[in-house]
Enzyme design. Structure first.
Site, PDB file in Angstrom:
ATOM      1  N   HIS A 160      34.909  50.131  40.370  1.00  0.00           N
ATOM      2  CA  HIS A 160      34.461  48.924  39.570  1.00  0.00           C
ATOM      3  C   HIS A 160      32.959  48.561  39.735  1.00  0.00           C
ATOM      4  CE1 HIS A 160      34.697  44.687  38.794  1.00  0.00           C
ATOM      5  NE2 HIS A 160      35.710  44.700  37.983  1.00  0.00           N
ATOM      6  N   GLN A 164      42.702  45.784  43.896  1.00  0.00           N
ATOM      7  CA  GLN A 164      43.797  46.311  43.191  1.00  0.00           C
ATOM      8  C   GLN A 164      44.961  46.522  44.174  1.00  0.00           C
ATOM      9  OE1 GLN A 164      44.261  45.351  40.366  1.00  0.00           O
ATOM     10  NE2 GLN A 164      42.141  45.343  39.412  1.00  0.00           N
ATOM     11  N   LYS A 184      43.871  37.738  42.386  1.00  0.00           N
ATOM     12  CA  LYS A 184      44.736  39.031  42.211  1.00  0.00           C
ATOM     13  C   LYS A 184      46.013  38.972  42.993  1.00  0.00           C
ATOM     14  CE  LYS A 184      40.953  41.847  40.585  1.00  0.00           C
ATOM     15  NZ  LYS A 184      40.804  41.820  39.215  1.00  0.00           N
TER      16      LYS A 184
HETATM   17  N1  C6P Z   1      39.023  43.699  38.171  1.00  0.00           N
HETATM   18  C1  C6P Z   1      40.082  43.925  36.130  1.00  0.00           C
HETATM   19  O1  C6P Z   1      40.548  43.491  35.043  1.00  0.00           O
HETATM   20  P1  C6P Z   1      36.447  39.822  41.243  1.00  0.00           P
HETATM   21  O2  C6P Z   1      36.165  39.651  39.804  1.00  0.00           O
HETATM   22  O3  C6P Z   1      35.482  39.562  42.105  1.00  0.00           O
HETATM   23  O4  C6P Z   1      37.534  38.896  41.730  1.00  0.00           O
HETATM   24  O5  C6P Z   1      36.953  41.275  41.345  1.00  0.00           O
HETATM   25  C2  C6P Z   1      36.174  42.264  41.198  1.00  0.00           C
HETATM   26  C3  C6P Z   1      36.814  43.717  41.205  1.00  0.00           C
HETATM   27  C4  C6P Z   1      36.525  44.537  42.260  1.00  0.00           C
HETATM   28  N2  C6P Z   1      37.014  45.839  42.395  1.00  0.00           N
HETATM   29  C5  C6P Z   1      38.259  46.250  41.732  1.00  0.00           C
HETATM   30  C6  C6P Z   1      38.749  47.302  41.947  1.00  0.00           C
HETATM   31  C7  C6P Z   1      38.608  45.356  40.439  1.00  0.00           C
HETATM   32  O6  C6P Z   1      39.498  45.572  39.723  1.00  0.00           O
HETATM   33  C8  C6P Z   1      37.913  44.166  40.385  1.00  0.00           C
HETATM   34  C9  C6P Z   1      38.320  43.134  39.440  1.00  0.00           C
HETATM   35  C10 C6P Z   1      39.484  43.023  37.163  1.00  0.00           C
HETATM   36  O7  C6P Z   1      40.160  45.017  36.448  1.00  0.00           O
HETATM   37  C11 C6P Z   1      38.475  42.116  36.294  1.00  0.00           C
HETATM   38  S1  C6P Z   1      37.230  43.081  35.769  1.00  0.00           S
END
Ligand code: C6P
Length: 530
Positions: A110, A191, A214
């Protein structure tokens, strides 16, 4: 478990299949936050009064609950605002201490676990290496990982679970390789934390990052776990109150972790909510959560296998993330599903190198499950996709209940689909006065507009590009509407005026998210004219 989540009382028909983006919140978490504000609110670690002490106790108890969840000790839990902030904290603290060597990440990351390393590695003159995927584009290539990680590797940063493929990475094995070479291991657990048991010691993670929102907790709060020895050695990358032992005008000595990494007034209510979410998960137990989710995953995998015209990405062995492609733009599928109260995500899921470069996809559609997901939610998704495949998403009120458009708007909706299927003026103008390409980074829609301008008026206009039905249809309609129009007038269509112009052209209400798709054409024309 739906009964534990008030959102489903307020939205009884909702099939929420967007848990990977953010999970819903149980009463337990909401109550903990409300109670704190209602009967015990105060700042923490500062006040010599009853409320201040109570708040501090609640805040530090939350840290204990989170520590328990991942088998860490409380002083190893740094509260941040989320995974992104946790990884940034680690990168900003560590990278300046590496004067040479390389950093290893993976193609699967990500943006949150890519951009901080990329930006800081460039600044520091360090090499950034990426572990590629296997040929089937489903897992990390561990052979390549062994080649890439060497004695010059300072840190290996990778995701526990891919937010696109649902792949569960072999954390222990990768951490083992990194440690053999003396490298630090950072795992992005965004995740994983709500779906897999996480024991940071067992996994071999030196640093482990995750977000509250999450894992059934609130937004604006997250965690960077760091093993004690490492945190003791790390310098805080940001500064302020409540992280210090002594300050003079010339010098500061910092207190111990975790507080040395938490300057300023923290997100107290968020931390309390997160602590409550950790307790919520501990009370249910990962075993029961996994049992529930694994049954759904197996069932959904079977359903996807039978679904013609739909390609599922990722391996069989996965968490409840189902990203797929079909012969339609993901935004159009998402809107079609939303009309039936099925919430999913469409786009590149903030993992562009994986999604767009490795998989060669501009956008995909993703359904993701949580503890509250029921098999009926999945059946509704599959049924809706079957209809979409059969009809090409053609509106049929009996089947999909798109009942809230007037008859006139329904005609407009049909017109949009017709324009999207057979766009007008999608051609090349050999010698244009100007050409401009614009992209919607949110979904990857791309339009290139060419114009011939004569005496301040549009003499010819055409476009190329790809995107969802709304962006294509709006552009197609614009090319008809703008022929012969004065360029000055077109340039005045900004802000609300531009939105009104395009909405009246399309003839149906456009929500704020899809407005970006609708306006892409007008924006590109205006850029070309400028
Ligand atoms: N992925 C998705 O819809 P934050 O935004 O800081 O809480 O998380 C960022 C992030 C980092 N690593 C992984 C593997 C993620 O999946 C995410 C967030 C969401 O897939 C929003 S883009």
């Amino acid at each position: 478990m739906k009964e534990l989540f008030p959102i489903f009382k307020a939205n009884p028909d909702l099939a929420y299949l967007d848990t990977a983006a953010s999970s819903q919140k149980p009463d337990k978490v909401l109550d903990a936050i409300l109670e704190f504000y209602e009967d015990g609110y105060s700042n923490v670690h500062r006040a010599i009064h009853r409320l201040g002490e109570q708040a501090t106790e609640r805040y530090e108890n939350a840290r204990e609950s989170v520590a328990k969840l991942i088998n860490a000790s409380p002083e190893e839990i740094i509260f941040t605002s989320g995974t992104t902030a946790s990884i940034n904290l680690a990168a900003r603290s560590l990278i300046p201490t590496f004067d040479s060597g390389n950093i290893v990440i993976t193609t699967m990351e990500h943006h949150a676990n890519l951009i901080p390393w990329q930006q800081l590695a460039h600044k520091q003159g360090l090499e950034l290496r990426t572990i590629p995927l296997t040929e089937n584009k489903q897992m990390l290539d561990m052979e390549k990982a062994r080649e890439l990680i060497d004695n010059d590797t300072r840190i290996v940063a990778f995701t526990h679970v891919s937010n696109v493929l649902g792949t569960i990475n072999p954390v222990k094995e990768l951490a083992g390789i990194a440690h053999q070479h003396g490298a630090i291991v950072l795992v992005d657990g965004a995740q994983a934390i709500a779906h897999l048991p996480v024991d940071v010691k067992e996994l071999g993670a030196d640093l482990y990052a995750f977000s509250g929102h999450k894992m059934y907790g609130p937004t604006g709060i997250g965690v960077l776990y760091g093993n004690k020895d490492l945190l003791d050695r790390m310098e805080p990358p940001s500064w302020g109150g409540e992280q210090v032992e002594k300050v003079t005008i010339k010098q500061t000595t910092f207190t111990k972790p975790p507080h040395k990494f938490e300057p300023g007034t923290p997100n107290i209510a968020g931390a309390i909510g997160l602590g409550s979410a950790a307790e919520f998960i501990l009370e249910i137990g990962y075993e029961k959560m996994q049992e529930h989710e694994n049954k759904l995953i197996k069932r959904l995998l079977g359903q996807f296998e039978k679904l013609e015209g739909v390609t599922l990405l990722g391996p069989k062995e996965r968490t409840g993330i189902f990203t797929f492609t079909m012969d339609a733009h993901p935004h159009d599928i998402a809107e079609f599903l939303d009309k039936q109260d099925i919430a999913i995500r469409a786009g590149h899921h903030c993992a562009e190198p994986l999604h767009c470069q490795e998989l060669g996809l501009d956008a995909s559609t993703r359904a993701s499950i949580g503890i509250y997901t029921e098999k009926e939610d999945l059946d509704r998704l599959i049924e809706a996709l079957e209809i979409y495949v059969k009809t090409g998403g053609v509106f049929n009120p009996d089947q999909v209940g798109e009942g809230n458009l007037s008859e006139e708007q329904i005609l407009h909706a049909e017109n949009i689909r017709e324009h999207a299927r057979k766009p007008r003026n999608k051609r090349i103008i050999p010698e244009p006065t100007a050409t401009k390409m614009e992209r919607n980074p949110f979904c990857g829609d791309e339009l290139e507009v060419s114009v011939i301008v004569d005496e301040g008026k549009i003499k010819d206009i055409a476009f190329q590009g790809k995107g969802c039905a709304i962006s294509q249809a709006a552009m197609s309609m614009l090319t008809k509407k703008l022929q012969g129009k004065k360029t000055d007038e077109i340039l005045t269509l900004s802000g609300e005026k531009g939105r009104e112009y395009v909405t009246s052209l399309l003839g149906i209400p456009i929500g704020p998210v899809r407005m970006k798709c609708a306006l892409l054409g007008l924006r590109t024309v205006q850029e070309a004219l400028r």
